[in-house]
Design a protein around this motif. Structure first.
Motif, PDB file in Angstrom:
ATOM      1  N   ARG A 128     -45.558  55.663  20.789  1.00  0.00           N
ATOM      2  CA  ARG A 128     -44.894  54.593  20.000  1.00  0.00           C
ATOM      3  C   ARG A 128     -45.787  53.568  19.471  1.00  0.00           C
ATOM      4  N   PHE A 129     -47.102  53.660  19.611  1.00  0.00           N
ATOM      5  CA  PHE A 129     -47.988  52.744  19.053  1.00  0.00           C
ATOM      6  C   PHE A 129     -48.858  53.524  17.850  1.00  0.00           C
ATOM      7  N   ARG A 130     -48.464  54.760  17.588  1.00  0.00           N
ATOM      8  CA  ARG A 130     -48.960  55.409  16.557  1.00  0.00           C
ATOM      9  C   ARG A 130     -49.124  54.967  15.313  1.00  0.00           C
ATOM     10  N   ASP A 131     -48.170  54.351  14.810  1.00  0.00           N
ATOM     11  CA  ASP A 131     -48.302  53.817  13.443  1.00  0.00           C
ATOM     12  C   ASP A 131     -48.901  52.325  13.321  1.00  0.00           C
ATOM     13  N   LEU A 132     -49.205  51.778  14.281  1.00  0.00           N
ATOM     14  CA  LEU A 132     -49.726  50.375  14.464  1.00  0.00           C
ATOM     15  C   LEU A 132     -51.256  50.359  14.122  1.00  0.00           C
ATOM     16  N   PRO A 133     -51.844  49.440  13.507  1.00  0.00           N
ATOM     17  CA  PRO A 133     -53.392  49.547  13.175  1.00  0.00           C
ATOM     18  C   PRO A 133     -54.256  49.461  14.496  1.00  0.00           C
ATOM     19  N   PRO A 134     -55.453  49.980  14.292  1.00  0.00           N
ATOM     20  CA  PRO A 134     -56.235  49.753  15.768  1.00  0.00           C
ATOM     21  C   PRO A 134     -56.495  48.282  15.892  1.00  0.00           C
ATOM     22  N   GLY A 135     -56.363  47.774  17.130  1.00  0.00           N
ATOM     23  CA  GLY A 135     -56.387  46.529  17.504  1.00  0.00           C
ATOM     24  C   GLY A 135     -55.416  45.850  17.615  1.00  0.00           C
ATOM     25  N   ALA A 136     -54.048  46.409  17.071  1.00  0.00           N
ATOM     26  CA  ALA A 136     -52.931  45.503  16.944  1.00  0.00           C
ATOM     27  C   ALA A 136     -52.343  45.004  18.287  1.00  0.00           C
ATOM     28  N   VAL A 137     -52.731  45.859  19.154  1.00  0.00           N
ATOM     29  CA  VAL A 137     -52.008  45.519  20.648  1.00  0.00           C
ATOM     30  C   VAL A 137     -53.193  44.919  21.396  1.00  0.00           C
ATOM     31  N   ARG A 138     -52.883  44.020  22.059  1.00  0.00           N
ATOM     32  CA  ARG A 138     -53.639  43.080  22.972  1.00  0.00           C
ATOM     33  C   ARG A 138     -53.873  43.668  24.143  1.00  0.00           C
ATOM     34  N   GLN A 139     -55.225  43.216  24.524  1.00  0.00           N
ATOM     35  CA  GLN A 139     -55.587  43.936  26.020  1.00  0.00           C
ATOM     36  C   GLN A 139     -54.477  43.632  27.196  1.00  0.00           C
ATOM     37  N   SER A 140     -54.266  42.326  27.160  1.00  0.00           N
ATOM     38  CA  SER A 140     -53.104  41.601  27.999  1.00  0.00           C
ATOM     39  C   SER A 140     -51.699  42.551  27.979  1.00  0.00           C
ATOM     40  N   ASP A 141     -51.317  43.041  26.637  1.00  0.00           N
ATOM     41  CA  ASP A 141     -50.151  43.741  26.679  1.00  0.00           C
ATOM     42  C   ASP A 141     -50.601  45.128  27.145  1.00  0.00           C
ATOM     43  N   LEU A 142     -51.443  45.819  27.013  1.00  0.00           N
ATOM     44  CA  LEU A 142     -51.800  46.979  27.758  1.00  0.00           C
ATOM     45  C   LEU A 142     -51.887  46.869  29.163  1.00  0.00           C
TER      46      LEU A 142
END
Length: 279
Positions: A128-142
């Motif tokens: 689901r995150f394939r199209d997001l740039p690297p680093g766009a998702v925070r560690q807290s979200d992961l």
């Protein structure tokens, strides 16, 4: 003068282990479980192994190399089970091992493509995150996705992933999320759960949840969720013996204060009523 070599009639356990490619400890275990009969002992009280003992030990090693369990070997020697039954169990065990290896290789590919720790989540979540740039998702979200996946399975994390994507692509919603997180974190153990601030923050959190849901729908992410659910319904189910979500919640520690917990409960209640049209 020609000297002929005469093999020993019996050997000690160390020589027997070395010849068979195993260890003295393993041979002692074979004796303990009845897989090999106890051999006669020499004058020094130590075990001595003859030709028949070595033949049996070599066959045990061959069966172990194939993957036959010690219990199945013992049953075969005791004539308590047929070789067909043993081979059926072996085939099932090897198939299970092969499935595990395939999952591990797929996970390794995800790690290579998505990076760690995103690639450690289930494939349906990572994709689901394939199209997001690297680093766009925070560690807290992961971290939150990891917990959700453990409690509610990969499809539960798929739904939460929509919110994470929206927060990563809508700066104004991310800023609102950060403000609410900070305000809720201030509801420490000194704040009474009935404090008016708890009610106010719950109302704000509910409004924010509605805004995130609207952004999810506008981006068509909810349609992706529906397709994934349809695929899951059509896929064969496997009982992995996992605990229920309720059991997991009872085992997952939390450092939230009573006031912050109450705020979350109120926000969830209000949001639930809004979805059902009761609010």
């Amino acid at each position: 003068m020609h000297r002929s070599f005469t093999p020993p009639r019996q050997v000690k356990i160390g020589d027997a282990a070395a010849f068979a490619g195993t260890t003295p400890r393993a041979i002692r275990h074979y004796h303990e479980i009845g897989l090999m009969p106890e051999p006669e002992r020499g004058a020094d009280g130590r075990r001595r192994y003859g030709y028949d003992d070595m033949i049996r030990l070599l066959w045990i090693r061959k069966m172990a190399d194939v993957g036959i369990s010690l219990d199945d070997m013992r049953a075969a020697y005791d004539e308590a089970g047929s070789i067909e039954e043993t081979l059926d169990r072996l085939d099932e065990a090897l198939a299970a091992q092969e499935a595990v290896i395939q999952r591990q290789r797929a996970a390794a590919r995800r790690l290579r493509e998505a990076g760690s720790p995103l690639g450690l989540l289930s494939a349906v979540v990572t994709d689901r995150f394939r199209d997001l740039p690297p680093g766009a998702v925070r560690q807290s979200d992961l971290d939150a996705l990891l917990v959700t996946e453990r409690l509610f399975g990969s499809l539960g994390a798929v739904v939460q992933a929509s919110s994470v994507i929206v927060l990563a692509t809508h700066p104004e919603l991310r800023a609102a999320e950060d403000r609410l997180d900070a305000a809720e974190a201030a509801l420490d153990d000194t704040v009474d759960p009935d404090d008016p601030r708890v009610e106010e923050l719950a109302e704000q959190r509910c409004a924010h949840m509605k805004a995130v849901e609207q952004a999810i729908e506008a981006a068509g992410l909810d349609e992706v969720e529906e397709k994934l659910y349809e695929l899951d319904e059509a896929a064969p189910k496997e009982d992995e013996g996992q605990m229920t979500a309720l059991e997991g919640i009872g085992k997952m520690p939390s450092d939230f204060s009573p006031a912050r917990t109450r705020c979350m409960e109120l926000a969830a209640e209000r949001y639930g009523r809004s979805l059902s049209g009761d609010d």
